[in-house]
Design a protein around this motif. Structure first.
Motif, PDB file in Angstrom:
ATOM      1  N   SER A  85      23.855  -7.652 -15.332  1.00  0.00           N
ATOM      2  CA  SER A  85      25.161  -7.726 -16.000  1.00  0.00           C
ATOM      3  C   SER A  85      25.463  -6.371 -16.623  1.00  0.00           C
ATOM      4  O   SER A  85      24.753  -5.916 -17.531  1.00  0.00           O
ATOM      5  CB  SER A  85      25.148  -8.819 -17.085  1.00  0.00           C
ATOM      6  OG  SER A  85      26.252  -8.681 -17.943  1.00  0.00           O
ATOM      7  N   LEU A  86      26.521  -5.693 -16.135  1.00  0.00           N
ATOM      8  CA  LEU A  86      26.906  -4.401 -16.692  1.00  0.00           C
ATOM      9  C   LEU A  86      27.233  -4.541 -18.182  1.00  0.00           C
ATOM     10  O   LEU A  86      26.901  -3.665 -18.987  1.00  0.00           O
ATOM     11  CB  LEU A  86      28.099  -3.829 -15.929  1.00  0.00           C
ATOM     12  CG  LEU A  86      28.687  -2.524 -16.476  1.00  0.00           C
ATOM     13  CD1 LEU A  86      27.626  -1.427 -16.486  1.00  0.00           C
ATOM     14  CD2 LEU A  86      29.894  -2.087 -15.657  1.00  0.00           C
ATOM     15  N   GLY A  87      27.902  -5.637 -18.557  1.00  0.00           N
ATOM     16  CA  GLY A  87      28.238  -5.842 -19.960  1.00  0.00           C
ATOM     17  C   GLY A  87      27.005  -5.886 -20.841  1.00  0.00           C
ATOM     18  O   GLY A  87      26.970  -5.288 -21.920  1.00  0.00           O
ATOM     19  N   SER A  88      25.933  -6.575 -20.369  1.00  0.00           N
ATOM     20  CA  SER A  88      24.695  -6.659 -21.146  1.00  0.00           C
ATOM     21  C   SER A  88      23.998  -5.310 -21.217  1.00  0.00           C
ATOM     22  O   SER A  88      23.448  -4.932 -22.255  1.00  0.00           O
ATOM     23  CB  SER A  88      23.761  -7.706 -20.526  1.00  0.00           C
ATOM     24  OG  SER A  88      24.348  -8.991 -20.571  1.00  0.00           O
ATOM     25  N   VAL A  89      24.006  -4.575 -20.092  1.00  0.00           N
ATOM     26  CA  VAL A  89      23.381  -3.249 -20.078  1.00  0.00           C
ATOM     27  C   VAL A  89      24.065  -2.326 -21.078  1.00  0.00           C
ATOM     28  O   VAL A  89      23.414  -1.643 -21.881  1.00  0.00           O
ATOM     29  CB  VAL A  89      23.417  -2.652 -18.655  1.00  0.00           C
ATOM     30  CG1 VAL A  89      22.926  -1.202 -18.680  1.00  0.00           C
ATOM     31  CG2 VAL A  89      22.554  -3.469 -17.694  1.00  0.00           C
TER      32      VAL A  89
END
Length: 308
Positions: free
Chosen positions: A95-99
Motif C-alpha cells: 500500500s503506497l499510502g501505508s508506505v
C-alpha cells in the motif's frame, strides 16, 4: 466511494491513489494524478515529501524525494528517500499510502539533521515591478499530518465513549485536549499573525489598495462559504449526537462524505477547465479532502463500535 468509472487496467493504480489520499489527508494532489506533495513539519525543519508515480505504477516502484537539500537522515540519500519497500524492494501488493505514512512517522520520530539552511524548491513567481514590495516573500505553510486513528480513545471505557457521543460539551472538551488540536491551533494563530503582517505592509502603499480590495472581496466570499459549511457541520453534528446508534451515525457520516467527495471532484474539474485559479483550487480541494477523510475515519470507528 469515488464515482468516476475507471478502465479495469487503471483500477490498481486508482486504488493505490485512493489509499494514499485516505491515509495522508493533507496531501496535495496535482491535476495529472501523477504528482503528489505532502507537507511535513518536524521539530527541525519544514519540507515537502515529493511523490511521483511513473506510468507503469504500481507495477514498478514510485519515486519519493524531499524538497530540502543538506539534510542528514537514515532515509535520505541526498534528496531521495531510501526505503526497504521502494525501488528494488517494491511489491505491487504494498500500500503506497501505508508506505508514505510510515516514512512521515519516521521523520517525526527521528527528525532530519539540517547541515545547511533548508530551502523549499523554488517556484517561479510573477515578477513584482514595485521595488517597495521586494522584501515581501511568501512563507510555505506545513500542515501537521492528521492521524488515521486517535490513540486516546483506546484508553476510554465503553461508558466514557458513550458519554462522549451523547454529550456535545464532553466531546468538545475531549477534542481540545488532543495533540493534533494544539498543533492546528498553533498553525492557525501563525497564519493569522502572518496574514495580519502582510495586510499591514500592503496597506502602506496606496497603489496596492485596489488589488487589496479585490483580495478582501475574495476572502469575504470564502469566509461566507466557510461559515455556511461550518453551520452545516454543526447542524449535522447536533443531528448525529441526538441519536445514539453507532451504526446510524456511521451511515450519516458516510452520506456526508459522499457529498464532499463529489464536491471535491467538482473543484478538481473546475481547475482542470481553468474555471478557478490555482490558489482557489488548493484551498478548496484540500479542505474538502480533509473533511472527507475525517468523516470516513469517524464512520469506521462508529461501525467498529456497532460490531462490539
Amino acid at each position: 466511494m469515488f464515482r468516476r468509472k475507471q478502465a479495469p487496467s487503471d483500477q490498481p493504480r486508482q486504488l493505490q491513489i485512493s489509499e494514499l489520499k485516505r491515509l495522508n489527508p493533507a496531501i496535495i494532489v496535482h491535476p495529472d494524478l501523477r504528482s503528489f506533495d505532502l507537507p511535513v513539519h518536524t521539530s527541525t525543519c519544514k519540507f515537502l515529501l515529493l511523490i511521483r508515480l511513473p506510468d507503469e505504477f504500481p507495477t514498478i516502484s514510485p519515486m519519493i524525494s524531499v524538497s530540502i537539500a543538506g539534510a542528514s537522515h537514515p532515509l535520505l540519500c541526498e534528496s531521495s528517500v531510501r526505503h526497504s519497500q521502494l525501488g528494488g524492494g517494491w511489491n505491487p501488493q504494498y500500500s503506497l499510502g501505508s508506505v508514505v505514512h510510515g516514512i512521515v512517522l519516521e521523520f517525526f520520530n527521528n527528525p532530519p539533521v539540517i547541515l545547511e539552511q533548508p530551502q523549499l524548491k523554488p517556484v517561479e513567481q510573477p515578477r513584482n515591478t514595485n521595488p517597495a514590495m521586494e522584501n515581501i516573500h511568501p512563507t510555505a505553510i506545513a500542515l501537521p499530518p492528521l492521524p488515521t486513528s486517535i490513540a486516546e480513545t483506546g484508553q476510554l471505557s465503553v461508558a466514557e465513549l458513550k458519554q462522549l457521543i451523547s454529550s456535545e460539551t464532553d466531546l468538545d472538551f475531549f477534542i481540545e485536549k488532543l495533540p493534533i488540536w494544539n498543533a492546528v491551533s498553533v498553525l492557525r494563530d501563525g497564519i493569522e499573525h502572518d496574514v495580519a503582517e502582510v495586510a499591514n505592509t500592503i496597506l502602506g502603499y496606496e497603489e496596492e489598495v485596489n488589488s487589496l480590495r479585490d483580495e478582501i472581496v475574495a476572502l469575504q466570499s470564502r469566509l461566507q462559504q466557510s461559515t455556511a459549511e461550518y453551520h452545516a457541520a454543526v447542524s449535522m453534528r447536533q443531528s448525529i449526537l441526538s441519536r445514539h446508534s453507532p451504526r446510524v451515525l456511521g451511515q450519516l457520516a458516510e452520506e456526508r462524505a459522499d457529498i464532499i467527495d463529489v464536491e471535491s471532484e467538482d473543484v478538481r474539474n473546475q481547475y482542470s477547465s481553468s474555471k478557478i485559479t490555482e490558489d482557489e483550487f488548493v484551498s478548496l480541494y484540500i479542505s474538502k479532502r480533509v473533511a472527507f477523510h475525517q468523516l470516513m475515519v469517524m464512520r469506521e470507528r462508529l461501525l467498529g463500535q456497532a460490531r462490539m
